[in-house]
Design an enzyme around this catalytic site. Sequence first.
Site: not given
Ligand SMILES: Nc1nc2c(c(=O)[nH]1)N[C@@H](CN(C=O)c1ccc(C(=O)N[C@@H](CCC(=O)O)C(=O)O)cc1)CN2
Length: 294
Positions: A226
């Site tokens: 983000d």
């Molecule tokens: N490398 C990046 N990947 C993603 C970004 C980014 O900016 N850089 N934006 C996200 C979207 N997002 C907020 O807008 C976000 C999505 C997911 C998570 C998170 O903690 N996900 C967990 C799993 C959650 C689940 O399983 O429901 C994880 O991936 O471990 C935080 C912020 C999209 N990707």
Amino acid sequence: MSQYILTVSCMSTRGIVAAISGYLAEKGCNIIDSSQFDDLQNTKFFMRVTFVSEDGATQAEIREGFEKVAKQFEMSFELVDASRPMKVILMVSRFGHCLNDLLYRWRIGALPIDIVGVVSNHHDYQKQVVNHDIPFHHITVTKANKPQAEARLMEVVEQSGAELVVLARYMQILSDALCQKMSGRIINIHHSFLPSFKGANPYKQAYERGVKLIGATAHYVTADLDEGPIIEQDTVRITHAQSAEDYVSLGRDVEAQVLARAIHAHIHHRTFINGNRTVVFPASPGSYASERMG
Ligand SMILES: Nc1nc2c(c(=O)[nH]1)N[C@@H](CN(C=O)c1ccc(C(=O)N[C@@H](CCC(=O)O)C(=O)O)cc1)CN2
């Protein structure tokens, strides 16, 4: 008569605008819209020109001739046919309001893109996507299989020829390698007014902070969660009487509108990544005119 869009970025110096406009005139092209920005902080120059070829010069001929101008000013440039829709993959997890909004805008022609596929780590929207005659790809994501899941995603991107990937509330963090590989070609909608409340559960964070505005931010995706260059943002007022659950409902429309505005800017080649910022030129006259009424 075909319309073309020329986008240019280079170090700023005298004579760039004259060189570009002079070249296009000499090639029998008429400029119908032009925007430029000279970043005095880092001496970078950005320009976007829309023009028509009046004497029959083809896109290939115009591009070939422009190479000389580009070399003179060490420009990075793109020359595209304004009428060719960009190939786009949409990605979604559990919240489908942005996906639904984009499908509607696409269906009525308000978003002139070629949706070459929808990817999700859930099945919630499979039927709806297939009913739009759009390929649906379910890719399961777990902490253990993220590399394999991303390899599959890249297969879909490459086989479909996707030029842009839109994270329409796709809730999985993408690897550094994927972000690097797709730099400038992945747009995410974050449901907060960044830089406030990065990461997961921004509405919960906002409620606990007692804010009076919530918002949405569309940004390019980078390895830093983000923190990518911001393309578009907006806000909506909230009150002390509303809960974090209320914010989810109040936030839907602003998230969808901000994401659509950002995609519109990107597909019309109005965005330029300038360090950790984004230059966003105004829409050209008529660029919203593709909408089929009714
Ligand atoms: N490398 C990046 N990947 C993603 C970004 C980014 O900016 N850089 N934006 C996200 C979207 N997002 C907020 O807008 C976000 C999505 C997911 C998570 C998170 O903690 N996900 C967990 C799993 C959650 C689940 O399983 O429901 C994880 O991936 O471990 C935080 C912020 C999209 N990707």
